[in-house]
Motif scaffolding. Structure first.
Motif, short mmCIF file in Angstrom:
data_model
loop_
_atom_site.label_atom_id
_atom_site.label_comp_id
_atom_site.label_asym_id
_atom_site.label_seq_id
_atom_site.Cartn_x
_atom_site.Cartn_y
_atom_site.Cartn_z
N HIS A 1 99.48 9.01 -5.89
CA HIS A 1 98.31 9.13 -6.77
C HIS A 1 98.66 8.86 -8.22
N SER A 2 99.92 9.06 -8.60
CA SER A 2 100.31 8.59 -9.94
C SER A 2 101.52 7.66 -9.85
N THR B 14 99.22 3.31 -5.60
CA THR B 14 98.23 4.39 -5.66
C THR B 14 98.21 5.11 -4.32
N GLY B 15 97.49 6.21 -4.28
CA GLY B 15 97.42 7.01 -3.06
C GLY B 15 96.51 6.39 -2.01
N ALA B 16 96.64 6.88 -0.79
CA ALA B 16 95.80 6.39 0.30
C ALA B 16 95.71 7.47 1.38
N THR C 215 97.55 -4.90 -2.03
CA THR C 215 96.19 -4.37 -2.18
C THR C 215 96.06 -3.39 -3.35
N ARG D 153 96.11 -5.04 -6.67
CA ARG D 153 94.89 -5.81 -6.88
C ARG D 153 93.71 -4.91 -7.23
N LEU D 154 93.67 -3.74 -6.59
CA LEU D 154 92.56 -2.83 -6.86
C LEU D 154 92.60 -2.29 -8.29
N LYS E 199 93.06 -3.73 -10.88
CA LYS E 199 92.37 -4.65 -11.78
C LYS E 199 90.91 -4.25 -11.97
N PHE E 200 90.35 -3.67 -10.92
CA PHE E 200 88.93 -3.34 -10.96
C PHE E 200 88.68 -1.91 -11.46
N ARG E 201 89.74 -1.11 -11.40
CA ARG E 201 89.60 0.30 -11.74
C ARG E 201 89.18 0.47 -13.20
N ASN E 202 88.32 1.43 -13.41
CA ASN E 202 87.90 1.76 -14.75
C ASN E 202 88.74 2.91 -15.26
#
Lengths: 555, 555
Positions: free
Chosen positions: B382-383, B395-397, B545, B548-549, B551-554
């Motif tokens: 998660h961090s 990141t976490g999953a 993945t 890539r994600l 990039k979209f995270r705010n």
């Protein structure tokens, strides 16, 4: 002006609408809840034993009593003269089945069987026949049965054969006493008209009737399942089939009196509730997809010819509307996947706030989110994947968590996942050469969750035509009734198909809303969908992590 | 009987213990909170501007004032005669640095710089130097700098060079006025003794000092970072280094008076707080791992020789204890990953219930869970992943979600994930030929979460030796003090290493609890760990993945 009654038998109640056959305008309607609702705990008899878990039964008398109340109420509300009501159409939850005796009376109605759970109606969501479904799937795969390919290779525990097999296994007396096992919709038609024919739609989608293969699965297959099951199809599913929109008969004296209608009222063959939504949305041509969005999702499409591609859940000629091959795909999780997140927000049943409040608060929180803003992508398989991958052992996943990921983020990621799941289904049709040119949506979700609908439009990159009419399926049923009346008027040899389509076009309701995609978001979603698809293929086609984890799960 | 004072400078307060150098028994202790705590909003001066986000500063005067209170309080509580107190050892959060002037006074202490944020202490969790850390990482990779390999290839934004570079970039005047940048622990030693030497531990783990490569990074590298940074190491980190457990000096007149101690009191070179936990746990040999389990995890190990394997976070000769190569691995998420779930349970700050309550309720709910019972497996990133994969963009999953997955299930899956993360770290040592024979744990989590500790024992398949003493790091510091005193007594040429180890053995505390693995569970966890590892390698080594994600995270 002539009218048709549409009867929409749902899980908790029946809705009757009285619609003009000229315009589709609804003159009156009424809902009546079933007295016993869903029976999950004990039978409504003295000293009933406790039902096993996963049982979901109903009392067939409730259907008749509620139907009487709904029809008489709708007539009263409509102020329509009874003589002008020419027809009745019926849609019913499916697969919802009951055993009946020689007199076509439900077994549970007589005093002899009223204490036996297996004499009652097994509602669609009765999931206790999972072991039987597993057996059927294993045997069909082993024997490479052709019929199972028409069901995407998978039999659901909700369907006719596992449910009947469960009765055989668990209550041999009930099984033997049943002269037939019959769908709820067919039971209503029989009660109304005395006609013994069944609806072809439920037979095709829920009972393995494949016209192209000559009918039901072979006695050999059934014998291999269980020697005592050998003659099930031949003996207990013997009645003929008729298509929705064609007449099953007219009202018996008793039924006419009970409903306050003329004996000449024509009754159409019944259909499955979701399927009535297709004409209910005004769809009467191929290449238009109807999505019923509720707890789960049901995608319906029509095409000229049958293509046995990977990933549809059901396929039948005339299965949705006469003349086309009707396809069904199912997305196991839609509303319930959002409930999964909303439940955490509410505090998992500790009643911190009510459900609609939780959905409202979460969708408000994410209203202005950009695509992928949560940084997470989810797989929407919380109750398996019922289309494309057809794998019940798949489960949900979320990738991209950080310490800052909030429940609102997860809600947004799950909304996107549901939309991606539908995009994967749409893609499976397109890849099979079945174009999807227009997408319609109805059901509880479009009504309750406009944020979700915008995400659907953005993810699918196409406008979504939404009808939020609560009586949409009932209206579709009324259309089938009206068409059946017209066919019976014109006599044998009439062009049933043409009549049906003309009726639908005439009675089609206005579409309330068109949700147009935001082009910028749609472009971003092309990229995010690609990420979803990689996860989808990794866990769905290559890696068996999810299946392996199920072994450890405490269910 | 002789005594040593251990001073443990934490994030919010300093703790002083007075321990017998014969038995390690603590005769008295006292805590004193820093007056200004962590300064994140505004400087404690009139009309201060608002600090930028991610700033975390402290006021160095607080350290001195709190130290006086804690030492005097501990002496009072202990009833020990002051003459018997022979030494002081210090551990300090790291990397916590401040700029000082010619007189060794903090820049922020004078009126000239008191309004400038960059004149204050940058606490370890000051994360505003991330851009500078990114620059250093990119340049070190591009130039294939040898030194970065000693840090697992990655510089943290918390370390000396990015923090100092941030000062240069954002407040050139402060940077130029600083004669040195110094660790908090070294500042205390300097204040106490006037000695200018620094502790070798922080220099090695937080400031790129690699003895094997001749010291700090080259001026060429620093010039390439920024021409004005060229002489940073040469000019502003110029002081010599000394190992913890060796004497830095004795008290100045002023310090002796302020603390009420004799001027002969010997002060050891400082160390990093987590590192003081190693002797604090009684560890004084190789092959024993100490895990400090708190918000994040810190794994420390010692070995005879340096192995630059993939996935450690820091490595230095004499870095933990004299004579061994000390390795550090970090697990970015431990307690905070559990907080992530507990927060959802609490209702994300809506105050439904307090935090400890949420952890208590959730761990009670899963107390009797079997391994993998949630059906889910999580990745604990998660961090980011700070060891093994050394990739901050991970990141976490969670995989294996169903509609029934509860927050308790997620809590259990995340506890398992943390333990799997530690198992992956242990495995990285073993694979590098560094055996891990015994595992000790201390910190907040072992104290608060016994269910987690049992999972650790089961997942690691080995007993975990737990000390829940709150003053464990302070005790370790007191040991370093005691050893330094003994070395100074025996004069130059004394066998420092032997003295230190003898001191640790003598003063080692009793281990409170031994958590033994449940053999049946351990076997199941071998299988589940294999599933974790597949996910770990898929997302950590193959698939991008997660990156890539982002990039979209705010954010």
């Amino acid at each position: 002006m002539e009218y048709s009654i549409g009867l929409d038998f749902g899980t908790e109640s029946v809705r009757a609408v009285i619609a003009s056959t000229l315009s589709g305008e609804v003159a009156g309607s009424e809902i009546s809840a079933y007295k016993h609702g869903v029976i999950e705990d004990r039978l409504p008899v003295k000293n009933s034993i406790r039902l096993a878990s996963d049982f979901a039964l109903q009392h067939p008398r409730d259907y008749i009593e509620s139907m009487k109340i709904a029809v008489r109420g709708a007539i009263k509300n409509s102020n329509v003269e009874v003589d002008r009501i020419k027809s009745i159409g019926i849609d019913f939850t499916a697969c919802t089945i009951l055993p009946i005796g020689k007199d076509s009376n439900p077994l549970c109605a007589g005093s002899k069987y009223k204490d036996r759970p297996h004499a009652y109606v097994k509602l669609w969501k009765h999931h206790a026949a999972q072991p039987e479904a597993d057996e059927i799937n294993a045997l069909a795969a082993e024997r490479k049965e052709e019929f199972i390919r028409w069901y995407g290779g998978l039999c659901s525990s909700e369907w006719m054969f596992p449910k009947a097999l469960q009765v055989l296994r668990e209550d041999r007396k009930c099984y033997d006493a049943a002269t037939e096992f019959i769908e709820g919709g067919d039971y209503i038609v029989r009660w109304l008209t005395g006609s013994k024919s069944r609806n072809a739609t439920a037979a095709a989608y829920k009972a393995f009737f494949v016209a192209e293969l000559g009918g039901y699965p072979s006695a050999k297959f059934l014998k291999a399942l269980d020697p005592k099951f050998e003659n099930f199809a031949r003996e207990k599913l013997s009645a003929g089939l008729g298509a929705s929109g064609t007449p099953a008969g007219t009202l018996t004296k008793e039924a006419a009196r009970a409903l306050g209608l003329s004996r000449e009222t024509v009754v159409s063959h019944a259909t499955i509730d979701a399927h009535a939504g297709v004409p209910g949305l005004g769809i009467c041509s191929k290449s238009e997809m109807a999505i019923i969005m509720g707890t789960s999702g049901c995608h319906m499409m029509m095409s000229d010819s049958p293509v046995l591609f990977d990933g549809f859940a059901g396929l039948a000629k005339d299965g949705i509307l006469l003349g086309y091959h009707g396809y069904e795909s199912g997305q196991s999780g839609m509303g319930d996947v959002l409930d999964f997140v909303a439940e955490k927000y509410r505090g998992e049943g500790r009643g911190a706030r009510d459900e609609s409040d939780a959905h409202g608060a979460l969708s408000t929180a994410v209203r202005d989110y950009l695509p992928g803003q949560s940084g997470c992508v989810a797989l929407d398989w919380h109750s398996g994947c019922r289309s494309v991958l057809m794998n019940a052992s798949l489960t949900g996943a979320v990738v991209g968590l950080t310490l800052k990921t909030s429940l609102a983020d997860l809600y947004h990621a799950h909304m996107e996942a549901i939309a991606f799941g539908t995009r994967a289904i749409v893609r499976s049709y397109v890849n099979a050469g079945i174009p999807v040119k227009k997408i319609f949506a109805c059901g509880g979700l479009p009504e309750k969750n406009p944020v979700l609908m915008q995400i659907f439009a953005d993810v699918l990159g196409t406008p979504i035509y939404v009808s939020s009419a609560a009586n949409l399926c009932a209206l579709g049923a009324a259309m089938f009734g009206a068409a059946a009346y017209r066919v019976s008027e014109q006599g044998e040899g009439s062009r049933e198909q043409e009549i049906l389509y003309r009726t639908i076009r005439r009675m089609a309701p206005k579409i309330d809303r068109t949700i147009r995609p935001n082009k910028k978001n749609a472009k971003v979603y092309d990229e995010l969908y690609e990420i979803y698809l990689r996860l989808h293929d990794h866990f769905g086609r290559g890696d068996d992590t999810m299946k392996r984890l199920n072994k450890f799960r405490n269910c």
